[in-house]
Design an enzyme around this catalytic site. Structure first.
Site, mmCIF file in Angstrom:
data_model
loop_
_atom_site.group_PDB
_atom_site.id
_atom_site.type_symbol
_atom_site.label_atom_id
_atom_site.label_comp_id
_atom_site.label_asym_id
_atom_site.label_seq_id
_atom_site.Cartn_x
_atom_site.Cartn_y
_atom_site.Cartn_z
ATOM 1 N N ASP A 16 0.830 -1.194 0.000
ATOM 2 C CA ASP A 16 0.000 0.000 0.000
ATOM 3 C C ASP A 16 0.872 1.255 0.000
ATOM 4 O O ASP A 16 2.011 1.245 0.489
ATOM 5 C CB ASP A 16 -0.920 0.025 1.218
ATOM 6 C CG ASP A 16 -1.973 -1.076 1.167
ATOM 7 O OD1 ASP A 16 -2.243 -1.577 0.056
ATOM 8 O OD2 ASP A 16 -2.501 -1.426 2.240
ATOM 9 N N LYS A 17 0.336 2.334 -0.518
ATOM 10 C CA LYS A 17 1.078 3.590 -0.597
ATOM 11 C C LYS A 17 1.648 4.029 0.746
ATOM 12 O O LYS A 17 2.820 4.435 0.821
ATOM 13 C CB LYS A 17 0.181 4.697 -1.181
ATOM 14 C CG LYS A 17 0.888 6.040 -1.342
ATOM 15 C CD LYS A 17 -0.033 7.090 -1.955
ATOM 16 C CE LYS A 17 0.686 8.433 -2.088
ATOM 17 N NZ LYS A 17 -0.173 9.488 -2.685
#
Length: 231
Positions: free
Chosen positions: A68-69
């Site tokens: 995930d970012k």
């Protein structure tokens, strides 16, 4: 630092840290806030791990898995679609062992397993069209306690001191936020987790780090003052 990790102008914003590389794969240390590749979910973003890695190694790369970012950690790329396909299948079939280190509140026992199904948690954007009626999914996490410490600070009103454990977490499954949610389930919240953790302990660590930095800066300034005055 290797020159290939920098652009021709030495712009540090375009650096990528390569942890391992051979003729088949390359592993990088993805920083928090960096997307793996271009996505319609974040059209305004201009930096991507895949492009930065490609530029650093000088060839096309193919993502084997995702992070995930907001998540930092090891991100693996293949240098060919065939290798990527083989490694992706290994991840899907759970032939790859993933381990994580975390600091959690409280003293955890030497080792154990959390076997607790997790309900589907949709993302407001990424899961906009997903089926929201999914049943809870099997989720299994193993832990091993590596070190423990008790600090003489009352973060909680119930205790005069605060206890923490350094643990190694090994997930068998890959559910969304599995490690954070499992540690919360057993009341050993991960320090630094702002979504599922105990904000009191996260705040304590942040303020402690700020205090330490300020203290170091003060000492540095005091040690430098005589030479500054003399000049």
């Amino acid at each position: 630092m290797s020159n290939k990790n920098m652009d021709i102008e030495g712009n540090t914003a375009d650096q990528i840290e390569i942890i391992y590389e051979d003729e088949y794969i390359v592993a990088i240390n993805k920083e928090a806030g960096l997307l793996v590749h271009r996505s319609w979910l974040d059209k305004g973003e201009t930096r991507f791990a895949m492009q930065l890695t490609r530029d650093a190694v000088g060839c096309h790369v193919f993502p084997v898995h995702r992070l995930d970012k907001p998540t930092s950690g090891v991100l693996l790329f293949a240098k060919s679609s065939a290798v990527a396909r083989s490694l992706t299948e290994a991840f899907t079939e759970r032939k790859v062992t993933k381990q994580y280190l975390a600091v959690v509140r409280g003293f955890m026992s030497e080792q154990g397993t959390v076997d607790y199904a997790l309900s589907f948690k949709p993302d407001a954007i990424a899961d906009k069209f997903a089926n929201l009626d999914k049943p809870a999914q099997e989720a299994v996490t193993h832990w091993q306690s590596l070190a423990q410490i008790e600090l003489p600070f009352a973060v909680s009103k119930k205790h005069a001191t605060s206890r923490y454990s350094l643990v190694r977490l090994t997930p068998e499954t890959g559910r969304k936020h599995q490690l954070r949610r499992h540690m919360r389930h057993v009341f050993h919240h991960i320090v630094g987790d702002t979504s599922h953790g105990d904000i009191r302990h996260t705040r304590f660590f942040v303020l402690t780090m700020i205090a330490r930095v300020c203290c170091c800066m003060h000492r540095l300034w005091r040690s430098a003052t005589p030479s500054l005055v003399s000049h």
